[in-house]
Design a protein around this motif. Structure first.
Motif, PDB file in Angstrom:
ATOM      1  N   ALA A   1      -3.376  -4.064  27.389  1.00 38.83           N
ATOM      2  CA  ALA A   1      -3.700  -3.701  28.770  1.00 38.83           C
ATOM      3  C   ALA A   1      -3.447  -4.871  29.708  1.00 38.83           C
ATOM      4  CB  ALA A   1      -5.164  -3.259  28.856  1.00 38.83           C
ATOM      5  N   ALA A   2      -3.724  -6.087  29.250  1.00 40.81           N
ATOM      6  CA  ALA A   2      -3.491  -7.269  30.091  1.00 40.81           C
ATOM      7  C   ALA A   2      -2.015  -7.416  30.432  1.00 40.81           C
ATOM      8  CB  ALA A   2      -4.000  -8.519  29.381  1.00 40.81           C
ATOM      9  N   LEU A   3      -1.143  -7.179  29.456  1.00 42.62           N
ATOM     10  CA  LEU A   3       0.293  -7.280  29.718  1.00 42.62           C
ATOM     11  C   LEU A   3       0.729  -6.249  30.759  1.00 42.62           C
ATOM     12  CD1 LEU A   3       1.682  -7.761  26.081  1.00 42.62           C
ATOM     13  CD2 LEU A   3       0.892  -9.489  27.715  1.00 42.62           C
ATOM     14  N   ALA A   4       0.219  -5.025  30.607  1.00 42.03           N
ATOM     15  CA  ALA A   4       0.542  -3.987  31.596  1.00 42.03           C
ATOM     16  C   ALA A   4      -0.044  -4.333  32.956  1.00 42.03           C
ATOM     17  CB  ALA A   4       0.013  -2.634  31.110  1.00 42.03           C
ATOM     18  N   GLY A   5      -1.254  -4.872  32.959  1.00 40.98           N
ATOM     19  CA  GLY A   5      -1.895  -5.217  34.222  1.00 40.98           C
ATOM     20  C   GLY A   5      -1.194  -6.340  34.950  1.00 40.98           C
ATOM     21  N   GLY A   6      -0.708  -7.340  34.207  1.00 44.23           N
ATOM     22  CA  GLY A   6       0.034  -8.424  34.844  1.00 44.23           C
ATOM     23  C   GLY A   6       1.289  -7.927  35.532  1.00 44.23           C
ATOM     24  N   ALA A   7       2.013  -7.029  34.846  1.00 43.94           N
ATOM     25  CA  ALA A   7       3.218  -6.444  35.443  1.00 43.94           C
ATOM     26  C   ALA A   7       2.862  -5.602  36.663  1.00 43.94           C
ATOM     27  CB  ALA A   7       3.952  -5.601  34.411  1.00 43.94           C
ATOM     28  N   ALA A   8       1.759  -4.843  36.566  1.00 40.30           N
ATOM     29  CA  ALA A   8       1.338  -4.004  37.693  1.00 40.30           C
ATOM     30  C   ALA A   8       0.922  -4.869  38.884  1.00 40.30           C
ATOM     31  CB  ALA A   8       0.178  -3.106  37.264  1.00 40.30           C
TER      32      ALA A   8
END
Length: 326
Positions: free
Chosen positions: A111-118
């Motif tokens: 989720a952190a990886l997706a959140g950073g991109a978002a």
């Protein structure tokens, strides 16, 4: 000579981080690693509290500093960093949302990886709405990143307010807390950050050419769009994985490359390794201050970094923006 002094300083700070406040003579501390006694409380503290905390500081500082060095070159803005482009904020709020939904630690890392991109995408979108193309210095992007970060912090706090137990568990984490209790997160996520840094090192030369000018890079045979996207993606992944471990540690990615660049020059194949060492050293020092300055009480490491980084941030604004107008 300066680089050798940096490594010596890192070794000295690592020793102080492990030894200071332990009440053990250095010889006894060395025995912890050579002949560990599970019944000795001092040995337990060194091996299971001090050492994981030091490793987290070294990892997070190195990864964020390298990520910040690349982002400043790609964005062509001296204020670009994971903390100013919405990357750390986006990763933070996605981790908190995952915790609220009951996801495990591994899923929170994804989720952190997706959140950073978002977060990075949201900052770019807001900047374009605000007229990024009309701002040659890119200050609109930094302001958009700050706006996205503040919004993410508000959402994260709102989510934690809905669950008092989670708020207690994550209150320190969302302020950036280098703590041995996150050793399991380091074990699970360290390879993501270093894999991303490895990609950036492979791309160091073409990324440096792009920093010098897209036309020059293209004439040298660099696929500017592909390399830029890979560099940006690896930087986001590296910073997001660091945030997944101990929360949004601010200003390391912003400040450290500026401290190192006068000695290495802008070439990323020199700037990134030295930034990694200096970033780890900066986090070690901040964590040592947070732990010992007000003993027996301790601060969150992120608070110390925010205080120091905020001052440097103000100086950078004055130098690169206000000073240019004078």
């Amino acid at each position: 000579m300066r680089f050798m002094a940096l490594f010596v300083g890192l070794g000295l700070c690592l020793f102080l981080h492990l030894w200071l406040g332990s009440g053990m003579p250095p010889a006894a501390m060395a025995k912890t690693f050579l002949d560990f006694d599970p019944d000795d409380y001092g040995h337990y503290v060194i091996l299971y509290q001090r050492l994981p905390r030091a490793l987290i500081a070294l990892h997070v500082g190195a990864v964020l500093a390298c990520s910040g060095a690349v982002l400043q070159g790609l964005v062509r803005n001296p204020l670009a960093a994971p903390s100013t482009l919405g990357i750390s904020g986006g990763a933070m709020v996605f981790v908190v949302a995952g915790a609220v939904l009951g996801l495990g630690t591994a899923a929170q890392g994804i989720a952190a990886l997706a959140g950073g991109a978002a977060g990075a995408g949201a900052a770019m979108w807001v900047a374009r709405l605000a007229g990024l193309g009309l701002d040659p210095r890119g200050m609109v992007l930094i302001l958009a990143g700050a706006l996205v970060t503040m919004l993410c912090m508000g959402v994260a706090n709102a989510l934690l307010l809905s669950d008092p137990a989670l708020r207690t568990a994550y209150l320190g984490w969302i302020s950036g807390d280098i703590n041995h209790v996150y050793a399991d997160r380091l074990t699970q996520f360290w390879w993501i950050g270093w894999l991303a840094i490895g990609v950036l090192m492979v791309l160091a030369k073409p990324l440096t050419l792009i920093m010098l000018g897209t036309e020059k890079a293209a004439s040298a045979g660099v696929d500017v769009r592909r390399v830029s996207l890979l560099g940006l993606g690896a930087s986001v992944i590296a910073a997001s994985s660091a945030t997944a471990i101990c929360g949004p540690v601010g200003f390391v990615g912003l400040v450290v490359p500026h401290l190192v660049r006068p000695f290495t020059g802008p070439a990323l194949w020199r700037l990134m390794p030295v930034s990694a060492v200096a970033g780890g050293l900066a986090c070690l020092i901040a964590d040592l201050i947070a732990r010992e300055a007000f003993s027996p009480y301790s601060l969150h490491s992120g608070v110390v970094l925010d205080l120091a980084g905020g001052l440097v941030f103000a100086l950078l604004i004055r130098r690169h923006y206000l000073g240019a107008q004078a």
